[in-house]
Design a protein around this motif. Sequence first.
Motif, PDB file in Angstrom:
ATOM      1  N   SER A 290       2.164  32.942 -21.638  1.00  0.00           N
ATOM      2  CA  SER A 290       3.329  32.962 -22.512  1.00  0.00           C
ATOM      3  C   SER A 290       3.011  32.242 -23.822  1.00  0.00           C
ATOM      4  O   SER A 290       2.016  31.516 -23.920  1.00  0.00           O
ATOM      5  N   GLU A 291       3.857  32.450 -24.824  1.00  0.00           N
ATOM      6  CA  GLU A 291       3.615  31.798 -26.114  1.00  0.00           C
ATOM      7  C   GLU A 291       3.610  30.278 -25.969  1.00  0.00           C
ATOM      8  O   GLU A 291       2.775  29.587 -26.570  1.00  0.00           O
ATOM      9  N   GLU A 292       4.529  29.748 -25.154  1.00  0.00           N
ATOM     10  CA  GLU A 292       4.593  28.301 -24.961  1.00  0.00           C
ATOM     11  C   GLU A 292       3.328  27.773 -24.295  1.00  0.00           C
ATOM     12  O   GLU A 292       2.744  26.775 -24.738  1.00  0.00           O
ATOM     13  N   GLU A 293       2.890  28.451 -23.222  1.00  0.00           N
ATOM     14  CA  GLU A 293       1.699  28.007 -22.518  1.00  0.00           C
ATOM     15  C   GLU A 293       0.439  28.248 -23.354  1.00  0.00           C
ATOM     16  O   GLU A 293      -0.515  27.464 -23.305  1.00  0.00           O
TER      17      GLU A 293
ATOM     18  N   LYS B 298       0.247  28.123 -26.633  1.00  0.00           N
ATOM     19  CA  LYS B 298       0.217  27.059 -27.640  1.00  0.00           C
ATOM     20  C   LYS B 298      -0.295  25.757 -27.031  1.00  0.00           C
ATOM     21  O   LYS B 298      -1.109  25.046 -27.640  1.00  0.00           O
ATOM     22  N   HIS B 299       0.181  25.465 -25.824  1.00  0.00           N
ATOM     23  CA  HIS B 299      -0.256  24.234 -25.155  1.00  0.00           C
ATOM     24  C   HIS B 299      -1.758  24.295 -24.862  1.00  0.00           C
ATOM     25  O   HIS B 299      -2.481  23.304 -25.057  1.00  0.00           O
TER      26      HIS B 299
ATOM     27  N   LYS C 116      -0.779  32.256 -29.488  1.00  0.00           N
ATOM     28  CA  LYS C 116       0.512  32.834 -29.136  1.00  0.00           C
ATOM     29  C   LYS C 116       0.430  33.763 -27.929  1.00  0.00           C
ATOM     30  O   LYS C 116       1.438  34.039 -27.290  1.00  0.00           O
TER      31      LYS C 116
END
Length: 236
Positions: free
Chosen positions: A19-22, A24-25, A58
């Motif tokens: 996912s975009e959040e993961e 980015k992390h 992303k």
Amino acid sequence: MHLFYTPDIAPSHPQYFLSEEESKHAIRVLRLEAGDEVQLIDGRGGFYNAVIHDAHPKRTILNITSVTPEFNKRNHYLHIAVAPTKNIERLEWFLEKATEIGIDEISLIITQRSERKEAKVDRLNKIITAAIKQSLKAYHPVLNDAVKFNQLLALPFDGQRFIAHCEPGDKLDLRKVINPQGRYLILIGPEGDFSPAEIELALESGFKPITLGEARLRTETAALEACFEVNFLNRL
């Protein structure tokens, strides 16, 4: 070890898009690059080894290299129904620690003496997710929305059912009555305990009264003690 929670992953698919959040992390925070190895858990028992194919911040692409189903599956099923504490941080503490120790399902129950009538399940689920990643669990405990006490009692449950309360009377020692490798539902009351009427209703519904020791425990401590005892007894 870099571990990611990927509940939508398909075990048979050779690739997965974070996912975009993961993403980015993984790329911005952890500074991972193409060729780096990572691990994934799907919350359903699947544990995956993967290699970063495209380190995009992303939409990182992973190549799945191996899958282990039923990773560290436990030999029993534990469902604890607990009244949300007035101080929500105490409930959060219980969810975190119970997840680390081992629990399958949590229900939030509203009782006559409950000081808190609701809780933000989305936030609580994030705490559970962080705990499974921390403790390397492949199974994500189910957290149910809050329900009234009598509604919980009416739900079907195929297994042993217990209620822990502080009222006087004969109570069973969990160590002597638990069926190994079974299914268990344990009720834990609010700060003011279950009312006598609620205790009677639970007994009439087939719940057995149990003791968690001599001390009078806080709600979250009692719930965690029950969690610990069940897991310990199933390791003997």
